[in-house]
Design an enzyme around this catalytic site. Structure first.
Site, short mmCIF file in Angstrom:
data_model
loop_
_atom_site.label_atom_id
_atom_site.label_comp_id
_atom_site.label_asym_id
_atom_site.label_seq_id
_atom_site.Cartn_x
_atom_site.Cartn_y
_atom_site.Cartn_z
N ASP A 37 0.82 -1.21 0.00
CA ASP A 37 0.00 0.00 0.00
C ASP A 37 0.85 1.26 0.00
O ASP A 37 1.98 1.26 0.49
CB ASP A 37 -0.93 -0.03 1.23
CG ASP A 37 -2.12 0.90 1.07
OD1 ASP A 37 -2.36 1.38 -0.06
OD2 ASP A 37 -2.79 1.15 2.08
N GLY A 38 0.30 2.33 -0.56
CA GLY A 38 0.95 3.63 -0.51
C GLY A 38 1.51 4.13 -1.83
O GLY A 38 2.18 5.16 -1.87
N GLY A 40 -0.09 5.49 -4.36
CA GLY A 40 -0.70 6.77 -4.71
C GLY A 40 -0.08 7.92 -3.93
O GLY A 40 0.24 8.98 -4.49
N TRP A 42 2.85 7.98 -2.55
CA TRP A 42 4.25 8.12 -2.98
C TRP A 42 4.30 9.05 -4.21
O TRP A 42 5.13 9.95 -4.28
CB TRP A 42 4.81 6.75 -3.33
CG TRP A 42 6.26 6.72 -3.72
CD1 TRP A 42 7.33 6.52 -2.90
CD2 TRP A 42 6.80 6.90 -5.05
NE1 TRP A 42 8.51 6.56 -3.61
CE2 TRP A 42 8.21 6.79 -4.94
CE3 TRP A 42 6.24 7.14 -6.31
CZ2 TRP A 42 9.05 6.91 -6.04
CZ3 TRP A 42 7.09 7.27 -7.40
CH2 TRP A 42 8.47 7.16 -7.26
N ARG A 50 -0.88 9.13 -10.05
CA ARG A 50 -0.88 7.93 -9.21
C ARG A 50 -0.22 6.73 -9.89
O ARG A 50 0.46 5.93 -9.26
CB ARG A 50 -2.33 7.56 -8.83
CG ARG A 50 -2.99 8.53 -7.88
CD ARG A 50 -4.43 8.09 -7.61
NE ARG A 50 -4.48 6.74 -7.08
CZ ARG A 50 -4.35 6.44 -5.78
NH1 ARG A 50 -4.18 7.39 -4.89
NH2 ARG A 50 -4.40 5.18 -5.39
N HIS A 54 2.39 3.34 -8.93
CA HIS A 54 2.22 1.90 -9.20
C HIS A 54 3.43 1.37 -9.98
O HIS A 54 3.91 0.27 -9.74
CB HIS A 54 0.94 1.64 -10.00
CG HIS A 54 -0.30 2.06 -9.28
ND1 HIS A 54 -0.54 1.73 -7.96
CD2 HIS A 54 -1.39 2.79 -9.67
CE1 HIS A 54 -1.71 2.22 -7.59
NE2 HIS A 54 -2.24 2.87 -8.61
N LEU A 148 10.40 -20.80 -4.73
CA LEU A 148 9.38 -19.97 -4.09
C LEU A 148 8.04 -20.03 -4.82
O LEU A 148 8.00 -19.96 -6.06
CB LEU A 148 9.87 -18.51 -4.09
CG LEU A 148 8.87 -17.45 -3.60
CD1 LEU A 148 8.81 -17.44 -2.07
CD2 LEU A 148 9.26 -16.06 -4.11
C1 IPE Z 1 -5.44 -2.75 -0.20
O1 IPE Z 1 -5.12 -1.43 -0.37
C2 IPE Z 1 -5.47 -3.46 -1.53
C3 IPE Z 1 -4.18 -3.66 -2.17
C4 IPE Z 1 -3.00 -3.34 -1.68
C5 IPE Z 1 -4.23 -4.28 -3.46
P1 IPE Z 1 -6.22 -0.29 -0.56
O2 IPE Z 1 -5.49 0.97 -0.70
O3 IPE Z 1 -7.16 -0.69 -1.64
O4 IPE Z 1 -7.00 -0.38 0.83
P2 IPE Z 1 -7.83 0.74 1.61
O5 IPE Z 1 -8.81 1.31 0.65
O6 IPE Z 1 -6.85 1.74 2.09
O7 IPE Z 1 -8.45 0.00 2.75
C1 IPE Z 2 -1.55 0.23 -3.38
O1 IPE Z 2 -1.35 1.60 -3.45
C2 IPE Z 2 -1.75 -0.39 -4.74
C3 IPE Z 2 -3.13 -0.85 -4.99
C4 IPE Z 2 -4.13 -0.82 -4.17
C5 IPE Z 2 -3.37 -1.39 -6.32
P1 IPE Z 2 -2.56 2.62 -3.46
O2 IPE Z 2 -2.94 2.89 -4.86
O3 IPE Z 2 -3.67 2.13 -2.59
O4 IPE Z 2 -1.89 3.89 -2.82
P2 IPE Z 2 -2.51 4.89 -1.74
O5 IPE Z 2 -3.01 4.06 -0.60
O6 IPE Z 2 -3.62 5.62 -2.44
O7 IPE Z 2 -1.38 5.77 -1.36
MG MG Z 3 -4.10 2.36 -0.62
#
Ligand code: IPE
Ligand code: IPE
Ligand code: MG
Length: 260
Positions: A37-38, A40, A42, A50, A54, A148
């Site tokens: 996560d994170g 976006g 970043w 965004r 990714h 793995l």
């Molecule tokens: C969880 O992250 C899903 C993935 C990492 C693929 P999200 O960014 O979708 O989760 P929420 O919305 O913060 O709970």
């Molecule tokens: C995780 O990063 C990737 C996916 C859920 C596909 P996010 O896209 O959720 O990034 P944030 O949480 O918005 O920073």
């Molecule tokens: Mg997220």
């Protein structure tokens, strides 16, 4: 023994080498799951779209997969796309699928080189034809690899997984001679997407969020959780080592008491 497998890529006396030395090779988690996560945030921090987050996150995927191989982790499960992620703008969804296709196409030789067996967890049949067939081909191609096992949770939802398992069990009860009273925890486990895969020992979530977001709800009953504020595109070996060291300091009791 672990050091040998990192020798060529880690400088002696570097902070990474120091962290690595603190890892007990006898107690490497067998199954590591990651909520990546994170991405976006970043990108936003750099005033980038965004999707750039990714894209950068794909490098972390490569590094963490390779590090798992070197550490001797047996199963690595990465949360790549949740059933809830369809709520995002269609442009972002399309870009994510495109990146996934690129990853599968470009990284298959590396996966093969490291003897990695690829598997997908989720409703693959709901993905577009191009993405689904590419992923299926890579899974097929790597099916005999003995290293793995890399599970990509793709169009995955923990509740959806339970719904699918309940439907399968319901069908077996009506047509297959299964008696409801014969259903136990292992019957349910065998009907999840993760059938045959041991439960995660360690679950890592990046980006400072403290929630499960519908990931592996059944399987994480006794998993150790590790949360870090590091955003996924910044997550590197050293952060992974830190998570494993933290994990190795935990005492897993499974509801029992210490030293019985
Ligand atoms: C969880 O992250 C899903 C993935 C990492 C693929 P999200 O960014 O979708 O989760 P929420 O919305 O913060 O709970
Ligand atoms: C995780 O990063 C990737 C996916 C859920 C596909 P996010 O896209 O959720 O990034 P944030 O949480 O918005 O920073
Ligand atoms: Mg997220």
């Amino acid at each position: 023994m672990i050091w040998n497998s990192f020798e060529k890529i880690i400088e002696p006396d570097s902070p990474e080498a120091e962290m690595l030395a603190r890892i007990d090779p006898q107690r490497i988690p067998r199954h590591v799951a990651v909520i990546m996560d994170g991405n976006g945030r970043w990108a936003a921090a750099r005033s980038l779209p965004r999707i750039e987050g990714h894209r950068a996150g794909a490098d972390s995927v490569k590094e963490i997969t390779e590090t798992s191989v070197r550490l001797g982790v047996h199963y690595l499960t990465l949360y790549a796309f949740s059933v809830e992620n369809w709520k995002r703008p269609i442009t972002e969804v399309n870009e994510l699928m495109r990146l996934l296709r690129r990853y599968v196409r470009e990284d298959l030789p590396t996966l093969m080189k490291h003897k990695i067996r690829l598997k997908a967890l989720g409703r693959l049949h709901e993905l577009d034809y191009k993405t689904r067939t590419l992923v299926e081909k890579a899974i097929h191609h790597s099916r005999d690899n003995t290293g793995l096992q890399l599970n990509i949770a793709l169009n995955y939802g923990g509740r959806t997984e339970l719904v699918d398992a309940m439907r399968a069990l319901g069908r077996l009860c009506t047509d297959g001679g299964l008696k409801p009273e014969d259903i136990d925890e292992s019957t349910i486990g065998r009907h999840l997407y993760t059938a045959g895969i041991p439960e995660p020992d360690l679950l890592i979530r990046t980006s400072g969020e403290y929630r499960i977001s519908n990931f592996l709800l059944w399987q994480t009953a006794y998993t150790e959780f590790y949360f870090t504020p590091v955003l996924w595109p910044d997550f590197r070996k050293i952060h992974y080592f830190e998570a494993i060291i933290d994990f190795q300091q935990r005492e897993r009791r499974y509801g029992g008491v210490k030293n019985v």
